[in-house]
Design a protein around this motif. Structure first.
Motif, PDB file in Angstrom:
ATOM      1  N   ALA A   1       0.892   3.376   2.301  1.00 13.75           N
ATOM      2  CA  ALA A   1       1.227   2.640   3.557  1.00 13.75           C
ATOM      3  C   ALA A   1       1.536   1.047   3.105  1.00 13.75           C
ATOM      4  O   ALA A   1       0.811   0.556   2.382  1.00 13.75           O
ATOM      5  CB  ALA A   1       0.276   2.979   4.527  1.00 13.75           C
ATOM      6  N   GLY A   2       2.207   0.486   4.126  1.00 17.79           N
ATOM      7  CA  GLY A   2       2.573  -0.979   3.936  1.00 17.79           C
ATOM      8  C   GLY A   2       1.168  -1.784   4.346  1.00 17.79           C
ATOM      9  O   GLY A   2       1.047  -2.827   4.085  1.00 17.79           O
ATOM     10  N   PHE A   3       0.434  -1.011   5.352  1.00 20.72           N
ATOM     11  CA  PHE A   3      -0.337  -1.791   5.872  1.00 20.72           C
ATOM     12  C   PHE A   3      -1.634  -0.541   6.135  1.00 20.72           C
ATOM     13  O   PHE A   3      -1.274   0.453   6.703  1.00 20.72           O
ATOM     14  CB  PHE A   3      -0.094  -2.593   7.128  1.00 20.72           C
ATOM     15  CG  PHE A   3      -1.435  -3.172   7.895  1.00 20.72           C
ATOM     16  CD1 PHE A   3      -1.354  -4.570   7.459  1.00 20.72           C
ATOM     17  CD2 PHE A   3      -2.129  -2.732   8.678  1.00 20.72           C
ATOM     18  CE1 PHE A   3      -2.430  -5.251   7.950  1.00 20.72           C
ATOM     19  CE2 PHE A   3      -3.068  -3.602   9.175  1.00 20.72           C
ATOM     20  CZ  PHE A   3      -3.278  -4.985   8.838  1.00 20.72           C
ATOM     21  N   ALA A   4      -2.941  -0.822   5.795  1.00 18.86           N
ATOM     22  CA  ALA A   4      -4.071   0.129   5.979  1.00 18.86           C
ATOM     23  C   ALA A   4      -4.986  -0.486   6.670  1.00 18.86           C
ATOM     24  O   ALA A   4      -5.282  -1.795   6.445  1.00 18.86           O
ATOM     25  CB  ALA A   4      -4.683   0.718   4.657  1.00 18.86           C
ATOM     26  N   GLY A   5      -5.692   0.068   7.747  1.00 15.90           N
ATOM     27  CA  GLY A   5      -6.656  -0.504   8.854  1.00 15.90           C
ATOM     28  C   GLY A   5      -7.727   0.947   8.923  1.00 15.90           C
ATOM     29  O   GLY A   5      -7.334   1.928   8.729  1.00 15.90           O
ATOM     30  N   CYS A   6      -8.971   0.352   9.130  1.00 10.10           N
ATOM     31  CA  CYS A   6      -9.910   1.438   9.314  1.00 10.10           C
ATOM     32  C   CYS A   6     -11.226   0.989  10.300  1.00 10.10           C
ATOM     33  O   CYS A   6     -11.155  -0.259  10.542  1.00 10.10           O
ATOM     34  CB  CYS A   6     -10.563   1.771   7.961  1.00 10.10           C
ATOM     35  SG  CYS A   6     -11.699   0.418   7.189  1.00 10.10           S
ATOM     36  N   PRO A   7     -11.775   1.694  10.985  1.00  8.36           N
ATOM     37  CA  PRO A   7     -12.963   1.392  11.618  1.00  8.36           C
ATOM     38  C   PRO A   7     -14.029   0.750  10.831  1.00  8.36           C
ATOM     39  O   PRO A   7     -14.160   1.029   9.480  1.00  8.36           O
ATOM     40  CB  PRO A   7     -13.453   2.672  12.287  1.00  8.36           C
ATOM     41  CG  PRO A   7     -12.321   3.525  12.127  1.00  8.36           C
ATOM     42  CD  PRO A   7     -11.526   3.375  10.825  1.00  8.36           C
ATOM     43  N   ALA A   8     -14.870  -0.091  11.399  1.00  7.45           N
ATOM     44  CA  ALA A   8     -16.098  -0.533  10.609  1.00  7.45           C
ATOM     45  C   ALA A   8     -16.969   0.255   9.981  1.00  7.45           C
ATOM     46  O   ALA A   8     -17.470  -0.097   9.017  1.00  7.45           O
ATOM     47  CB  ALA A   8     -16.735  -1.387  11.839  1.00  7.45           C
TER      48      ALA A   8
END
Length: 167
Positions: free
Chosen positions: A112-119
């Motif tokens: 992915a170009g941008f990856a995010g996740c929960p704490a």
């Protein structure tokens, strides 16, 4: 610009718990707060996908309520599926925002170009994410990641205005 947001379910859209009632039915708890992020993204033309390794009628029901474009369940190799899907739909990997929380998401997240996740994600996911929400999975982390991204791209106010008529 991101064209597709891919979201895992267990531990991301939910807290990762699975409940069973006395009849053996599986239950999941979703945060209604995540809907705001999904609706705002879709309001500015970003499609959303649920991509999960498990199959659950509750996931389908929630995704349909939110009018999520793609509901993909029962996928063990998320990287292979996503690679094929992106190629078939002419989407560059860099045009994907992936929100996941655990080891089975890592290889797909790396595309992915941008990856995010929960704490409360796995350490390995925390390390590779571009943005780590301050919230836990199932507690509005998806909304937080999406809103962070929309703000970073300068389209947050436009997205919220289109989705909700302004703030």
């Amino acid at each position: 610009m991101i064209k597709l947001i891919v979201m895992d379910v267990d531990g991301t859209l939910t807290d990762g718990s699975i409940y069973y009632d006395t009849a053996g039915n599986e239950l999941k708890k979703f945060s209604v707060k995540d809907a705001a992020g999904i609706l705002a993204a879709e309001a500015v033309g970003i499609s959303c996908m649920i991509l999960t390794g498990r199959e659950s009628p509750m996931v389908k029901k929630r995704a349909e309520e939110l009018k999520i474009s793609y509901i993909i369940q029962g996928i063990k190799d998320k990287e292979a599926f996503l690679t094929r899907f992106l190629r078939e739909n002419n989407i560059a990997p860099g045009d994907v925002l992936y929100i996941g929380d655990d080891l089975n998401d890592i290889r797909a997240m790396r595309q992915a170009g941008f990856a995010g996740c929960p704490a409360d994600s796995a350490d390995e996911v925390l390390e590779l994410s571009d943005y780590v929400s301050r919230l836990r999975g199932g507690c509005g982390a998806v909304r937080d990641v999406i809103f962070h991204f929309l703000k970073t791209e300068g389209v947050y106010e436009k997205a919220v205005s289109k989705a909700y008529g302004g703030i």
